[in-house]
Motif scaffolding. Structure first.
Motif, short mmCIF file in Angstrom:
data_model
loop_
_atom_site.label_atom_id
_atom_site.label_comp_id
_atom_site.label_asym_id
_atom_site.label_seq_id
_atom_site.Cartn_x
_atom_site.Cartn_y
_atom_site.Cartn_z
N PHE A 45 17.41 0.70 31.46
CA PHE A 45 16.82 -0.25 32.42
C PHE A 45 17.49 -1.61 32.31
O PHE A 45 17.61 -2.18 31.22
N CYS A 46 17.97 -2.12 33.45
CA CYS A 46 18.59 -3.45 33.50
C CYS A 46 17.71 -4.45 34.23
O CYS A 46 17.56 -5.59 33.78
N GLU A 47 17.15 -4.03 35.36
CA GLU A 47 16.32 -4.93 36.15
C GLU A 47 15.45 -4.14 37.11
O GLU A 47 15.78 -3.01 37.48
N LYS A 48 14.32 -4.74 37.48
CA LYS A 48 13.44 -4.12 38.47
C LYS A 48 14.07 -4.32 39.85
O LYS A 48 14.40 -5.44 40.23
N ILE A 49 14.26 -3.23 40.60
CA ILE A 49 14.88 -3.36 41.92
C ILE A 49 14.04 -2.75 43.04
O ILE A 49 14.44 -2.81 44.19
N ALA A 50 12.89 -2.18 42.70
CA ALA A 50 12.06 -1.55 43.73
C ALA A 50 10.58 -1.72 43.40
O ALA A 50 10.22 -2.01 42.25
N GLU A 51 9.76 -1.53 44.40
CA GLU A 51 8.31 -1.67 44.19
C GLU A 51 7.76 -0.53 43.34
O GLU A 51 6.87 -0.73 42.51
N VAL A 52 8.27 0.66 43.55
CA VAL A 52 7.89 1.82 42.74
C VAL A 52 9.08 2.19 41.88
O VAL A 52 10.17 2.46 42.39
N GLU A 53 8.90 2.18 40.57
CA GLU A 53 9.99 2.47 39.64
C GLU A 53 9.69 3.73 38.83
O GLU A 53 8.66 3.81 38.15
N VAL A 54 10.57 4.71 38.93
CA VAL A 54 10.47 5.91 38.10
C VAL A 54 11.79 6.03 37.34
O VAL A 54 12.79 6.53 37.87
N THR A 55 11.83 5.52 36.12
CA THR A 55 13.04 5.55 35.31
C THR A 55 12.73 6.19 33.96
O THR A 55 11.70 5.91 33.36
N ASP A 56 13.62 7.05 33.51
CA ASP A 56 13.40 7.76 32.25
C ASP A 56 14.76 8.15 31.67
O ASP A 56 15.46 9.01 32.21
N THR A 57 15.14 7.51 30.57
CA THR A 57 16.46 7.75 29.97
C THR A 57 16.51 9.06 29.18
O THR A 57 17.58 9.42 28.68
N SER A 58 15.40 9.77 29.07
CA SER A 58 15.43 11.04 28.35
C SER A 58 16.10 12.14 29.17
O SER A 58 16.40 13.21 28.64
N PHE A 59 16.34 11.87 30.45
CA PHE A 59 17.01 12.85 31.30
C PHE A 59 18.52 12.62 31.29
O PHE A 59 18.99 11.48 31.35
N GLU A 60 19.27 13.70 31.20
CA GLU A 60 20.73 13.61 31.18
C GLU A 60 21.30 13.17 32.53
O GLU A 60 22.43 12.70 32.61
N SER A 61 20.51 13.31 33.59
CA SER A 61 20.99 12.99 34.93
C SER A 61 19.81 12.62 35.82
O SER A 61 18.66 12.95 35.53
N CYS A 62 20.12 11.93 36.92
CA CYS A 62 19.09 11.67 37.92
C CYS A 62 18.66 12.98 38.57
O CYS A 62 17.49 13.16 38.93
N CYS A 63 19.61 13.90 38.72
CA CYS A 63 19.27 15.21 39.27
C CYS A 63 18.24 15.93 38.40
O CYS A 63 17.34 16.60 38.91
N GLY A 64 18.38 15.80 37.08
CA GLY A 64 17.40 16.40 36.20
C GLY A 64 16.03 15.79 36.39
O GLY A 64 15.01 16.49 36.38
N LEU A 65 15.98 14.46 36.57
CA LEU A 65 14.72 13.76 36.81
C LEU A 65 14.07 14.26 38.10
O LEU A 65 12.85 14.51 38.15
N ILE A 66 14.86 14.44 39.15
CA ILE A 66 14.33 14.92 40.43
C ILE A 66 13.88 16.37 40.32
O ILE A 66 12.86 16.77 40.89
N ALA A 67 14.62 17.17 39.58
CA ALA A 67 14.21 18.56 39.37
C ALA A 67 12.87 18.62 38.65
O ALA A 67 12.00 19.44 38.97
N ALA A 68 12.68 17.73 37.66
CA ALA A 68 11.40 17.67 36.95
C ALA A 68 10.28 17.27 37.90
O ALA A 68 9.16 17.79 37.82
N CYS A 69 10.57 16.35 38.82
CA CYS A 69 9.59 15.93 39.82
C CYS A 69 9.18 17.12 40.69
O CYS A 69 7.99 17.35 40.94
N ALA A 70 10.18 17.87 41.15
CA ALA A 70 9.90 19.04 41.99
C ALA A 70 9.05 20.06 41.26
O ALA A 70 8.10 20.62 41.82
N ARG A 71 9.36 20.28 39.99
CA ARG A 71 8.61 21.27 39.21
C ARG A 71 7.18 20.79 38.96
O ARG A 71 6.22 21.56 39.13
N GLU A 72 7.03 19.51 38.59
CA GLU A 72 5.70 18.98 38.30
C GLU A 72 4.83 18.93 39.54
O GLU A 72 3.62 19.19 39.47
N CYS A 73 5.44 18.63 40.69
CA CYS A 73 4.67 18.53 41.94
C CYS A 73 4.44 19.89 42.60
O CYS A 73 3.71 19.97 43.60
N GLY A 74 5.06 20.93 42.06
CA GLY A 74 4.88 22.26 42.64
C GLY A 74 5.56 22.42 43.98
O GLY A 74 5.13 23.21 44.82
#
Length: 313
Positions: free
Chosen positions: A108-137
């Motif tokens: 994290f460097c700076e806040k750039i949006a009203e809704v922030e979903v950032t997580d450095t435990s993911f190797e990629s942004c694609c992984g983060l989105i895949a996790a979102c898809a799985r969690e949301c069903g």
């Protein structure tokens, strides 16, 4: 974790997806993947992708960017992907949107949006989105899965980098349930024509070493002009030729452009991100980038990297 981004998506009929300039596989993969996830699960919504061209990742299905009028942003949600700082966002019109959101895996460097979903435990942004898809069903189409898997592969270095975890493989398995063609992905990503192989070989011969064994390559503007290759191919594409040299723990590729010297910093052991941040850049602990004004500044950065090696010997 994804409640706020899900609420934002549900609340807007128009969604415009942004990512960083000069996209890599993760930027394009996350952009295409998220678009198709939203279209599949919210078919009534209008979803657009904007930014500079996909470049060498144009082989990915539906990677052509949309050309939209400013008026599209009036009541839209702008989602920014795979981007740690404002100045890196491709297409500054995201500020015109009714609401902004970001999904990212960088430090994290700076806040750039009203809704922030950032997580450095993911190797990629694609992984983060895949996790979102799985969690949301969400339902996951083949094109969404193929795009997200491609981004995971590129940002994890074919699952070699130490950002790769059991979470990475679990999400890759989740995407592979959609019968994606991994042979096609790898063929497009890693098959080179002979001219590119010769270029890479020539860059191996350009490698130099500091006193503390930091490997580096420096390409001048004059050398760039003589090459039949774009800036991304030289800057981001050639840093990897130094990755597997025995005894080298830090390496950096410098590329002169009209806008300054592009610096791609990498390490197999140490956190080089503070050096990138010091020079106005950012990224990950072991893979970061920055742009400095001139060669003198690049050499100062190299000295700082040498200092990391000296402190750890």
């Amino acid at each position: 974790m994804f409640e706020n981004i899900l609420s934002a998506i549900k609340a807007h009929d128009t969604i415009v997806i942004h990512r960083h300039h000069h996209p890599d596989g993760d930027a394009i993969g996350s952009q295409v993947g998220l678009k198709h996830l939203i279209c599949e699960n919210f078919p009534e919504k209008r979803v657009y992708m904007v930014g500079d061209g996909a470049g060498r990742y144009g082989f990915m299905a539906d990677s052509q960017m949309d050309q939209i009028d400013d008026s599209v942003y009036e009541n839209a949600l702008a989602i920014i992907l795979d981007t740690s700082a404002r100045h890196l966002i491709s297409d500054e019109r995201y500020t015109m949107a009714k609401m902004t959101a970001r999904m990212d895996h960088h430090i994290f460097c700076e806040k750039i949006a009203e809704v922030e979903v950032t997580d450095t435990s993911f190797e990629s942004c694609c992984g983060l989105i895949a996790a979102c898809a799985r969690e949301c069903g969400w339902k996951v189409s083949k094109i969404a899965a193929q795009s997200l898997f491609t981004g995971m592969v590129t940002d994890s270095g074919r699952f070699r980098y130490d950002a790769t975890t059991k979470q990475t493989f679990a999400l890759a398995s989740f995407l592979m349930e959609q019968q994606i063609d991994t042979n096609e992905i790898y063929r497009n990503l890693y098959a080179d024509d002979f001219e590119m192989m010769k270029l890479r070989a020539s860059y191996v011969l350009k490698i130099r070493f500091t006193e503390k064994n930091v490997a580096y390559i420096y390409t001048t503007k004059e050398e760039m002009a003589s090459l039949q290759a774009d800036t991304f191919t030289i800057s981001r594409g050639m840093v990897g030729v130094m990755a597997d040299i025995r005894g080298v723990d830090i390496w950096v590729n410098f590329t002169e452009t009209e806008k300054g010297v592009l610096c791609e910093l990498r390490s197999s052991r140490f956190n080089i991100n503070p050096i990138a941040v010091k020079y106005g850049g950012g990224g990950h602990q072991k893979a970061s980038g920055a742009t400095v004004e001139n060669r003198d500044a690049a050499m100062a950065m190299l000295a700082d990297l040498d200092q990391i090696m000296e402190e750890n010997q």
